[in-house]
Scaffold this motif. Structure first.
Motif, short mmCIF file in Angstrom:
data_model
loop_
_atom_site.label_atom_id
_atom_site.label_comp_id
_atom_site.label_asym_id
_atom_site.label_seq_id
_atom_site.Cartn_x
_atom_site.Cartn_y
_atom_site.Cartn_z
N ALA A 1 0.67 -0.76 0.08
CA ALA A 1 0.28 0.25 -0.51
C ALA A 1 0.86 0.52 0.10
O ALA A 1 0.53 2.30 -0.58
N GLY A 2 2.04 0.88 0.52
CA GLY A 2 2.89 2.29 0.94
C GLY A 2 3.13 2.79 -0.57
O GLY A 2 3.55 3.77 -1.19
N LYS A 3 3.52 1.24 -1.62
CA LYS A 3 4.25 1.78 -2.37
C LYS A 3 3.25 2.03 -3.41
O LYS A 3 3.54 2.85 -4.30
N GLU A 4 2.19 1.72 -3.54
CA GLU A 4 0.54 2.48 -4.03
C GLU A 4 0.77 4.02 -4.36
O GLU A 4 0.61 4.80 -4.92
N VAL A 5 1.06 4.39 -2.63
CA VAL A 5 0.74 5.82 -2.55
C VAL A 5 2.60 6.68 -3.15
O VAL A 5 2.04 8.13 -3.24
N ALA A 6 3.65 6.10 -2.92
CA ALA A 6 4.43 6.53 -2.99
C ALA A 6 4.48 6.92 -4.90
O ALA A 6 5.35 7.10 -5.04
N THR A 7 4.26 5.93 -5.20
CA THR A 7 3.68 6.51 -7.00
C THR A 7 3.15 8.28 -7.00
O THR A 7 3.39 9.09 -8.20
N LYS A 8 2.43 8.76 -6.47
CA LYS A 8 2.05 10.34 -6.11
C LYS A 8 4.65 11.36 -5.68
O LYS A 8 3.80 11.84 -6.70
N CYS A 9 4.34 10.21 -5.04
CA CYS A 9 6.18 10.69 -5.19
C CYS A 9 6.76 11.10 -6.37
O CYS A 9 7.87 12.28 -7.09
N VAL B 1 1.58 19.18 -1.69
CA VAL B 1 0.68 19.41 -0.24
C VAL B 1 0.45 18.83 0.84
O VAL B 1 0.29 19.20 1.25
N GLY B 2 0.79 17.33 0.70
CA GLY B 2 1.21 16.43 1.58
C GLY B 2 0.39 15.52 1.95
O GLY B 2 -0.68 15.39 1.15
N LEU B 3 0.53 14.83 2.31
CA LEU B 3 -0.52 12.93 2.55
C LEU B 3 -0.51 13.43 4.11
O LEU B 3 -0.50 13.22 4.86
N LYS B 4 -2.48 13.34 4.30
CA LYS B 4 -3.12 14.14 5.34
C LYS B 4 -3.79 12.47 5.94
O LYS B 4 -3.73 12.77 7.17
N GLN B 5 -3.40 11.43 5.68
CA GLN B 5 -4.45 10.42 6.18
C GLN B 5 -2.63 9.51 7.25
O GLN B 5 -1.19 9.08 6.31
#
Length: 225
Positions: free
Chosen positions: A74-82, A154-158
């Motif tokens: 899940a972290g790898k998926e969110v990191a696609t934003k980076c 903008v940042g990761l709010k979760q």
């Protein structure tokens, strides 16, 4: 005939004027105008309703407990934003932002070949490494955390998203050890004293009663054999 026409026109104009004046007077009677006590515009503040939900206060993250159970995928998926601004491969190039492979444990503002902002350089001068806590605070809101940073994300709010991302980054050449879980807070000592007091008093009373019975038995005359 011309005089008659003039009279008609004059009468029509007069009647129109009377209607306009009459409507103005009638409007004033129906809708009474009251001048405000103070000139200006009323500004209504945006106040939440009395029954609205209170702001959620985020609890500190126990990294020793949270990281081992985090979802790396899940972290790898969110990191696609980076990856719009950062390369995550070992030896990969710098992009709009510096390469992030091995960022955990690295000193802020020191990746070779990247032109860091003065704000990030100043932060790196006082913070020796990117640890879990500082990366978490930074990616929550980069602009607020480091003044003048080039990172406009903008940042990761979760909260869980950030934990998962950090667990993923930890797999990318990190030399930063996961800390031990924080110890569970002990129960208040005052509660233990309060709960133990009646038991202690009962034990003392029991001991006193046994001592009294022993004394009475010793004082009683013995029967002849």
């Amino acid at each position: 005939m011309s005089d008659l026409t003039f009279n008609k026109v004059a009468g029509a104009v007069l009647a129109t004027g009377l209607v306009i004046v009459g409507l103005g007077q009638l409007t004033g009677i129906i809708y009474k105008y009251e001048a405000p006590a103070k000139a200006g515009y009323a500004v209504v503040p945006d106040v939440p309703a009395a029954g609205g939900a209170a702001a959620v206060v985020e609890l500190p993250i126990d990294w020793g407990t949270e990281l081992p159970k985090a979802d790396v995928n899940a972290g790898k998926e969110v990191a696609t934003k980076c990856q719009a601004c950062h390369n995550l491969d070992s030896g990969g190039p710098n992009m709009t932002g510096p390469n992030l492979y091995g960022v955990l444990g690295r000193q802020p503002g020191t990746h070779p070949g990247f032109a860091y902002s003065d704000g990030m350089k100043a932060f790196g001068a006082k913070q020796p490494i990117w640890d879990f806590e500082h990366v978490n605070d930074f990616i929550t809101s980069p602009q607020k955390y480091i003044d003048g940073t080039k990172m406009t994300f903008v940042g990761l709010k979760q909260r869980q998203d950030r934990i998962n991302v950090l667990a993923y980054l930890h797999t990318l050449g990190s030399n930063l050890p996961i800390p031990a879980p924080k110890p569970v807070a002990a129960a208040p000592a005052s509660g233990a004293r309060a709960s133990g007091a009646p038991a202690q008093q009962g034990a003392a009373a029991s001991a006193s009663g046994q001592a009294g019975n022993s004394a009475a038995a010793a004082a009683a005359p013995t029967s002849p054999k």
